[in-house]
Design a protein around this motif. Sequence first.
Motif, PDB file in Angstrom:
ATOM      1  N   ILE A  25      -6.473  -4.917  -2.403  1.00 24.44           N
ATOM      2  CA  ILE A  25      -5.063  -4.982  -2.768  1.00 24.44           C
ATOM      3  C   ILE A  25      -4.188  -4.528  -1.591  1.00 24.44           C
ATOM      4  O   ILE A  25      -4.461  -3.502  -0.963  1.00 24.44           O
ATOM      5  CB  ILE A  25      -4.796  -4.063  -3.980  1.00 24.44           C
ATOM      6  N   PHE A  26      -3.110  -5.281  -1.352  1.00 23.53           N
ATOM      7  CA  PHE A  26      -2.127  -4.891  -0.349  1.00 23.53           C
ATOM      8  C   PHE A  26      -1.366  -3.677  -0.864  1.00 23.53           C
ATOM      9  O   PHE A  26      -0.838  -3.692  -1.981  1.00 23.53           O
ATOM     10  CB  PHE A  26      -1.131  -6.032  -0.097  1.00 23.53           C
ATOM     11  N   ILE A  27      -1.305  -2.625  -0.050  1.00 25.06           N
ATOM     12  CA  ILE A  27      -0.425  -1.497  -0.336  1.00 25.06           C
ATOM     13  C   ILE A  27       0.376  -1.188   0.927  1.00 25.06           C
ATOM     14  O   ILE A  27      -0.101  -1.363   2.043  1.00 25.06           O
ATOM     15  CB  ILE A  27      -1.169  -0.229  -0.820  1.00 25.06           C
ATOM     16  N   GLY A  28       1.607  -0.764   0.710  1.00 28.17           N
ATOM     17  CA  GLY A  28       2.478  -0.396   1.806  1.00 28.17           C
ATOM     18  C   GLY A  28       2.910   1.050   1.666  1.00 28.17           C
ATOM     19  O   GLY A  28       3.047   1.565   0.555  1.00 28.17           O
ATOM     20  N   ARG A  29       3.095   1.701   2.816  1.00 32.33           N
ATOM     21  CA  ARG A  29       3.611   3.071   2.823  1.00 32.33           C
ATOM     22  C   ARG A  29       5.123   3.000   2.874  1.00 32.33           C
ATOM     23  O   ARG A  29       5.696   2.433   3.807  1.00 32.33           O
ATOM     24  CB  ARG A  29       3.062   3.834   4.038  1.00 32.33           C
ATOM     25  N   ARG A  30       5.770   3.561   1.862  1.00 28.20           N
ATOM     26  CA  ARG A  30       7.226   3.506   1.782  1.00 28.20           C
ATOM     27  C   ARG A  30       7.855   4.168   3.006  1.00 28.20           C
ATOM     28  O   ARG A  30       7.477   5.268   3.392  1.00 28.20           O
ATOM     29  CB  ARG A  30       7.717   4.175   0.505  1.00 28.20           C
ATOM     30  N   ALA A  31       8.822   3.481   3.575  1.00 29.08           N
ATOM     31  CA  ALA A  31       9.494   3.978   4.779  1.00 29.08           C
ATOM     32  C   ALA A  31      10.505   5.070   4.464  1.00 29.08           C
ATOM     33  O   ALA A  31      10.917   5.798   5.358  1.00 29.08           O
ATOM     34  CB  ALA A  31      10.187   2.817   5.495  1.00 29.08           C
ATOM     35  N   ASP A  32      10.895   5.193   3.189  1.00 32.99           N
ATOM     36  CA  ASP A  32      11.986   6.106   2.837  1.00 32.99           C
ATOM     37  C   ASP A  32      11.545   7.375   2.127  1.00 32.99           C
ATOM     38  O   ASP A  32      12.370   8.063   1.536  1.00 32.99           O
ATOM     39  CB  ASP A  32      13.007   5.365   1.958  1.00 32.99           C
ATOM     40  N   ALA A  36       4.204  10.816   2.591  1.00 30.04           N
ATOM     41  CA  ALA A  36       3.912   9.393   2.463  1.00 30.04           C
ATOM     42  C   ALA A  36       3.631   8.998   1.017  1.00 30.04           C
ATOM     43  O   ALA A  36       2.916   9.686   0.302  1.00 30.04           O
ATOM     44  CB  ALA A  36       2.715   9.034   3.335  1.00 30.04           C
ATOM     45  N   ALA A  37       4.229   7.903   0.593  1.00 26.70           N
ATOM     46  CA  ALA A  37       3.982   7.337  -0.732  1.00 26.70           C
ATOM     47  C   ALA A  37       3.574   5.880  -0.539  1.00 26.70           C
ATOM     48  O   ALA A  37       4.266   5.126   0.147  1.00 26.70           O
ATOM     49  CB  ALA A  37       5.232   7.440  -1.591  1.00 26.70           C
ATOM     50  N   TRP A  38       2.468   5.509  -1.114  1.00 25.24           N
ATOM     51  CA  TRP A  38       1.949   4.143  -1.001  1.00 25.24           C
ATOM     52  C   TRP A  38       2.164   3.424  -2.315  1.00 25.24           C
ATOM     53  O   TRP A  38       2.049   4.021  -3.386  1.00 25.24           O
ATOM     54  CB  TRP A  38       0.466   4.170  -0.659  1.00 25.24           C
ATOM     55  N   GLN A  39       2.460   2.136  -2.254  1.00 23.57           N
ATOM     56  CA  GLN A  39       2.627   1.342  -3.465  1.00 23.57           C
ATOM     57  C   GLN A  39       2.443  -0.135  -3.152  1.00 23.57           C
ATOM     58  O   GLN A  39       2.414  -0.540  -1.991  1.00 23.57           O
ATOM     59  CB  GLN A  39       3.997   1.581  -4.098  1.00 23.57           C
ATOM     60  N   MET A  40       2.372  -0.922  -4.214  1.00 24.91           N
ATOM     61  CA  MET A  40       2.357  -2.369  -4.077  1.00 24.91           C
ATOM     62  C   MET A  40       3.806  -2.845  -4.005  1.00 24.91           C
ATOM     63  O   MET A  40       4.720  -2.135  -4.444  1.00 24.91           O
ATOM     64  CB  MET A  40       1.630  -2.995  -5.277  1.00 24.91           C
ATOM     65  N   PRO A  41       4.056  -4.025  -3.458  1.00 25.29           N
ATOM     66  CA  PRO A  41       5.427  -4.537  -3.383  1.00 25.29           C
ATOM     67  C   PRO A  41       6.035  -4.671  -4.782  1.00 25.29           C
ATOM     68  O   PRO A  41       5.356  -5.053  -5.733  1.00 25.29           O
ATOM     69  CB  PRO A  41       5.269  -5.913  -2.729  1.00 25.29           C
ATOM     70  N   GLN A  42       7.308  -4.340  -4.892  1.00 23.66           N
ATOM     71  CA  GLN A  42       8.022  -4.482  -6.154  1.00 23.66           C
ATOM     72  C   GLN A  42       9.514  -4.499  -5.880  1.00 23.66           C
ATOM     73  O   GLN A  42       9.952  -4.055  -4.821  1.00 23.66           O
ATOM     74  CB  GLN A  42       7.673  -3.357  -7.128  1.00 23.66           C
ATOM     75  N   GLU A  58      10.512 -11.141  -3.494  1.00 21.78           N
ATOM     76  CA  GLU A  58      10.306  -9.754  -3.071  1.00 21.78           C
ATOM     77  C   GLU A  58       9.122  -9.645  -2.107  1.00 21.78           C
ATOM     78  O   GLU A  58       9.192  -8.921  -1.122  1.00 21.78           O
ATOM     79  CB  GLU A  58      10.084  -8.840  -4.285  1.00 21.78           C
ATOM     80  N   LEU A  59       8.047 -10.359  -2.402  1.00 18.57           N
ATOM     81  CA  LEU A  59       6.877 -10.337  -1.521  1.00 18.57           C
ATOM     82  C   LEU A  59       7.253 -10.806  -0.121  1.00 18.57           C
ATOM     83  O   LEU A  59       6.904 -10.162   0.877  1.00 18.57           O
ATOM     84  CB  LEU A  59       5.769 -11.208  -2.105  1.00 18.57           C
ATOM     85  N   ALA A  60       7.984 -11.902  -0.034  1.00 23.28           N
ATOM     86  CA  ALA A  60       8.398 -12.427   1.276  1.00 23.28           C
ATOM     87  C   ALA A  60       9.339 -11.456   1.978  1.00 23.28           C
ATOM     88  O   ALA A  60       9.211 -11.218   3.185  1.00 23.28           O
ATOM     89  CB  ALA A  60       9.056 -13.794   1.112  1.00 23.28           C
ATOM     90  N   GLU A  61      10.292 -10.868   1.240  1.00 23.09           N
ATOM     91  CA  GLU A  61      11.254  -9.947   1.854  1.00 23.09           C
ATOM     92  C   GLU A  61      10.579  -8.686   2.380  1.00 23.09           C
ATOM     93  O   GLU A  61      10.912  -8.202   3.450  1.00 23.09           O
ATOM     94  CB  GLU A  61      12.331  -9.554   0.837  1.00 23.09           C
ATOM     95  N   GLU A  62       9.635  -8.146   1.626  1.00 22.55           N
ATOM     96  CA  GLU A  62       9.038  -6.856   1.978  1.00 22.55           C
ATOM     97  C   GLU A  62       7.856  -6.958   2.934  1.00 22.55           C
ATOM     98  O   GLU A  62       7.564  -6.005   3.652  1.00 22.55           O
ATOM     99  CB  GLU A  62       8.605  -6.113   0.706  1.00 22.55           C
ATOM    100  N   THR A  63       7.171  -8.116   2.934  1.00 25.38           N
ATOM    101  CA  THR A  63       5.935  -8.221   3.713  1.00 25.38           C
ATOM    102  C   THR A  63       5.888  -9.427   4.641  1.00 25.38           C
ATOM    103  O   THR A  63       4.970  -9.527   5.451  1.00 25.38           O
ATOM    104  CB  THR A  63       4.708  -8.331   2.786  1.00 25.38           C
ATOM    105  N   GLY A  64       6.824 -10.352   4.485  1.00 26.00           N
ATOM    106  CA  GLY A  64       6.781 -11.584   5.254  1.00 26.00           C
ATOM    107  C   GLY A  64       5.798 -12.606   4.707  1.00 26.00           C
ATOM    108  O   GLY A  64       5.683 -13.708   5.222  1.00 26.00           O
ATOM    109  N   VAL A  65       5.083 -12.260   3.647  1.00 24.91           N
ATOM    110  CA  VAL A  65       4.043 -13.132   3.101  1.00 24.91           C
ATOM    111  C   VAL A  65       4.656 -14.257   2.264  1.00 24.91           C
ATOM    112  O   VAL A  65       5.396 -14.002   1.317  1.00 24.91           O
ATOM    113  CB  VAL A  65       3.037 -12.337   2.244  1.00 24.91           C
TER     114      VAL A  65
END
Length: 159
Positions: A25-32, A36-42, A58-65
């Motif tokens: 699963i893709f998880i990202g570390r929140r920049a704000d 550190a807090a990790w989550q899936m895109p939402q 949202e997926l495209a905006e947050e990850t470019g995917v």
Amino acid sequence: MAAKPAALPYRPCVGIVLINGSGEIFIGRRADTAPAAWQMPQGGIDSGEGPLVAGLRELAEETGVTACEVIDVTPDWLTYDFPPEAVRKGIKSRFRGQKQKWVLARFTGADTDIHLSGHDVEFDAWRWAGSDEVLRLIVDFKRPVYQAVLNQFAGFLSR
């Protein structure tokens, strides 16, 4: 006088469980946030959008995917309340929490296609993780929703 949280509505949102070919699963570390807090895109569902369209946006905006195939969408809305200790500003002053539909999608691109420099930088790092690790890393107040989502999509996920 501000409304009591229980009297406020839930913000309509969508989450994306993006998996690779191994079921990680893709998880990202929140920049704000710190620590550190990790989550899936939402993110929020805009007026006139359905959950699937909002999820892919949202997926495209947050990850470019953009290279992915949708596998499933949760049939029911899942909710969580913002914790009482959260600062009541921005959306947290207008909503008691979030109600979410979740989209399961398989990533069909290459890792080099993932770019975190979208319109608003949500994540400052990312990685692939098993579902057990995702549950360990998510903030406590979102864990029940994550558990329900990962249970629903378990047949597609690595542990």
